[in-house]
Write an enzyme that holds these catalytic residues in place. Structure first.
Site, PDB file in Angstrom:
ATOM      1  N   HIS A  18       0.844  -1.197   0.000  1.00 19.54           N
ATOM      2  CA  HIS A  18       0.000   0.000   0.000  1.00 19.54           C
ATOM      3  C   HIS A  18       0.879   1.248   0.000  1.00 19.54           C
ATOM      4  CE1 HIS A  18       0.838   0.521   4.278  1.00 19.54           C
ATOM      5  NE2 HIS A  18       0.430  -0.728   4.504  1.00 19.54           N
ATOM      6  N   HIS A  21       3.742   1.565   2.648  1.00 18.96           N
ATOM      7  CA  HIS A  21       4.962   0.847   2.238  1.00 18.96           C
ATOM      8  C   HIS A  21       5.681   1.624   1.142  1.00 18.96           C
ATOM      9  CE1 HIS A  21       2.369  -2.931   3.176  1.00 18.96           C
ATOM     10  NE2 HIS A  21       3.188  -2.768   4.200  1.00 18.96           N
ATOM     11  N   CYS A 126      -3.115 -15.557  24.148  1.00 16.14           N
ATOM     12  CA  CYS A 126      -4.261 -15.613  23.247  1.00 16.14           C
ATOM     13  C   CYS A 126      -3.874 -16.482  22.065  1.00 16.14           C
ATOM     14  CB  CYS A 126      -4.670 -14.225  22.761  1.00 16.14           C
ATOM     15  SG  CYS A 126      -5.928 -14.302  21.443  1.00 16.14           S
ATOM     16  N   CYS A 129      -4.110 -14.678  18.681  1.00 16.66           N
ATOM     17  CA  CYS A 129      -3.050 -13.685  18.458  1.00 16.66           C
ATOM     18  C   CYS A 129      -1.691 -14.358  18.371  1.00 16.66           C
ATOM     19  CB  CYS A 129      -2.967 -12.682  19.611  1.00 16.66           C
ATOM     20  SG  CYS A 129      -4.347 -11.562  19.735  1.00 16.66           S
ATOM     21  N   CYS A 144      -8.778 -11.536  25.766  1.00 23.60           N
ATOM     22  CA  CYS A 144      -7.878 -10.861  24.842  1.00 23.60           C
ATOM     23  C   CYS A 144      -8.483  -9.534  24.378  1.00 23.60           C
ATOM     24  CB  CYS A 144      -7.627 -11.754  23.625  1.00 23.60           C
ATOM     25  SG  CYS A 144      -6.935 -10.875  22.219  1.00 23.60           S
ATOM     26  N   HIS A 147      -9.347  -9.989  20.409  1.00 22.23           N
ATOM     27  CA  HIS A 147     -10.342 -10.971  19.986  1.00 22.23           C
ATOM     28  C   HIS A 147     -11.489 -11.146  20.981  1.00 22.23           C
ATOM     29  CE1 HIS A 147      -6.735 -12.209  17.645  1.00 22.23           C
ATOM     30  NE2 HIS A 147      -7.651 -12.291  16.709  1.00 22.23           N
ATOM     31  N   LYS A 295     -11.920  11.788  -1.754  1.00 27.68           N
ATOM     32  CA  LYS A 295     -11.984  10.637  -2.624  1.00 27.68           C
ATOM     33  C   LYS A 295     -11.565   9.318  -1.971  1.00 27.68           C
ATOM     34  CE  LYS A 295     -10.629   8.971  -7.135  1.00 27.68           C
ATOM     35  NZ  LYS A 295     -11.047   9.369  -8.485  1.00 27.68           N
ATOM     36  N   LYS A 298     -13.081   7.596   1.792  1.00 32.55           N
ATOM     37  CA  LYS A 298     -14.242   6.714   1.732  1.00 32.55           C
ATOM     38  C   LYS A 298     -13.815   5.242   1.757  1.00 32.55           C
ATOM     39  CE  LYS A 298     -17.056  10.012  -0.795  1.00 32.55           C
ATOM     40  NZ  LYS A 298     -17.314  10.492  -2.136  1.00 32.55           N
TER      41      LYS A 298
END
Length: 503
Positions: A18, A21, A126, A129, A144, A147, A295, A298
């Site tokens: 993304h 990165h 957990c 996890c 946890c 979770h 833009k 959203k």
RNA sequence: GGCGCCGUAGCUCAGUUGGUGAGAGCGCUCGACUCAUAAUCGAGAGGUCGACAGUUCAAAUCUGUCCGGCGCUACCA
């Protein structure tokens, strides 16, 4: 020849590439390209982190082996980085044999040096996890926090790393190297962590298979962090080429996000010390891109935006420039589609691209298409010299936004210079030649200085100005000296380098 | 609770060790130009530099308190 070894983090293969990165990777790419122009011996590294429970699980879910899963996902990063024109020298994967060797070798050293011991780890665990929690961090009834499921009291035999043994040596390192972590705010954060005191940490797991085996205990694999960090050493030959490692390691610069500050600036140096490595890397830490604007907000989170969404609109170079120019390296900063487009239009379409166009046209009309030589005493010479000094310092401090700001100033001042002299109103002759020679020279230098961020467009502009060779091979600082344009070269027009993008 | 960061023009941000009347880009208003990608150039409007109180000849820059936003204090990759 100075060396410069720059790294991105290795990205976890379960994530999709993304723009967060990408910001890191493009920064490393631009900084290393700058160092290449300076004539430094450069090595740039990126790669993927492929072990751990999450990979093992998603492999099971998809009916693949973990290696198949990792192969598939690692390729996504390769493709993403090719898509933003990264010129990395190496792409490391933690599943490669060279890395297994390096991890085992480095941690065996730590073991041999007495910094690893076996102990029982107990705590609230957990399962989902795959992580232990402090009692204070759990919800009521030991659930946890992520979770909301009940945590279990687990007891596990583990190998521990004697992190606490390095408290003083780490402090000494901070004291001896004032710029070990930049920007300074993050250095303070790291010192704060140190000041709180270090606890030994577990470094192996017996409950997972998908990892690098502990050489002295077949039942364990190394916990992901102890595997992942070592990639930086692997890539310059820690396990298989000691000479190469000796040469490059002192020049290591790790570019990281603030979320992984602790592991990188405390644990990793301690691991190096434990293995008997003296030289510590430098760290350059950046914040997060925060999603603003209409833009894209959203779609939720910045981690949902693929770099290709931006390159489709702005082109590869346009995206690279807007990304680095608009987001100062260090603090968190706002990311929005709208401001990226605005930055692209302002800097690249209206100023830089348009300058190349108007210069080519006027030279075509008033100078028979042949670029005149610049004047030695041009008023633009001082502008260029000052901008170069500012840009060079900014690149050196890992502040691409400032460097680009200074570089674009050359373009702005050249547009102003043209406007003041209005060569298009003059009859062909020495007066026109003087102005246009200056403008071409300024454009040439701006092109050189913009190459690290917009390599493709810079090469195209170079050719339009009729210059020989490539921008990539121009040596700094000499190529930024006023007067480098010889005159007498054929200048050509063409389609806009950076077409305006409608918001 | 402890440690740390941030709060400067409508927007995004610069402001070195405190010192010429507080800046840039964008946006906005007016004007110029027309070589160029409706691009460019000039002028202008716009800020009690989060609040209050101190230190100082002098503070956006130092100290304290407060308000507001955030991070770390986690073996979450």
């Amino acid at each position: 020849m100075p060396r410069y070894y720059a790294t991105t983090p290795i990205f976890y293969v379960n994530d999709a590439p993304h723009i967060g990165h990408t910001y890191n990777a493009v920064t490393v790419d631009a900084v290393t390209r700058w160092h290449r122009m300076l004539g430094d011996d450069v090595w740039s590294l990126t790669g993927t982190d492929e072990h751990g429970l999450k990979v093992q699980r998603s492999a099971e879910e998809n009916g693949r082996t973990p290696q198949e899963q990792a192969d598939l996902n690692s390729d996504r990063f390769r493709e993403a980085w090719a898509g933003v024109n990264l010129a990395n020298d190496d792409f490391i994967r933690t599943t490669e044999p060279r890395h297994h060797q390096a991890v085992q070798a480095l941690l065996q050293k730590a073991y041999d040096n007495g910094f690893v011991y076996q102990d029982t780890y107990e705590g609230w665990y957990c399962v989902r996890c795959e992580a232990y929690y402090e009692e204070d961090d759990l919800l009521d009834d030991h659930h946890c926090p992520i979770h909301k499921a009940p945590a279990e009291w687990m007891t596990e035999e583990n190998w521990f790393f004697k992190l606490s043994a390095f408290q003083e040596r780490l402090e000494a390192w901070f004291e001896a190297v004032p710029d070990n972590i930049t920007p300074g705010g993050y250095r303070n954060e790291a010192m704060g962590i140190l000041k709180l005191g270090l606890r030994d940490v577990s470094m192996t797991r017996s409950s997972i298979d998908w990892g690098i085996p502990v050489p002295w205990d077949d039942d364990h694999v190394f916990y992901v962090w102890y595997d992942a960090l070592i990639n930086y050493a692997t890539a310059v030959g820690y396990a298989d080429d000691p000479e190469r490692f000796e040469a490059w390691w002192p020049a290591a610069h790790h570019f990281i996000g603030k979320d992984i500050l602790r592991f990188h600036t405390i644990y990793w140096p301690a691991m190096l010390m434990a293995a008997g490595i003296e030289d510590m890397p430098h760290f350059h830490v950046h914040g997060f891109l925060l999603l603003g604007g209409e833009k894209m907000s959203k779609s939720g989170n910045v981690t949902k935006i693929a770099p290709s969404e931006m390159t489709e609109v702005l082109g590869v170079d346009g995206f690279r420039h807007a990304l680095l120019r608009d987001h100062p390296f260090g603090p968190d900063s706002e990311f929005s589609y709208e401001s990226m487009v605005e930055r692209y239009n302002t800097d690249l379409a209206n100023n830089y691209g348009n300058l190349i166009s108007r210069v080519a046209t006027v030279v075509g009309k008033k100078c028979d298409g042949v670029g005149p030589a610049p004047q030695a005493d041009s008023p633009l010479a001082a502008v260029v010299a000052e901008s170069y000094a500012t840009a060079a310092e900014a690149w050196d401090k890992v502040q691409p936004s400032q460097a680009l700001d200074a570089t674009i100033r050359i373009v702005r001042d050249t547009n102003e210079y043209l406007q003041q002299n209005e060569p298009w109103k003059m009859d062909p002759g020495p007066e026109v030649d003087a102005v246009m020679g200056d403008a071409i020279e300024a454009a040439r230098i701006a092109t050189v200085l913009l190459w690290p961020t917009i390599p493709e467009a810079a090469e195209a502009a170079w050719k339009r100005l009729g210059l020989d060779g490539t921008v990539a091979e121009q040596p700094l600082p000499a190529a930024a000296d006023w007067g480098g344009y010889p005159g007498g070269l054929t200048v050509s027009t063409g389609d806009p380098l950076f077409p305006r993008v409608k918001g």
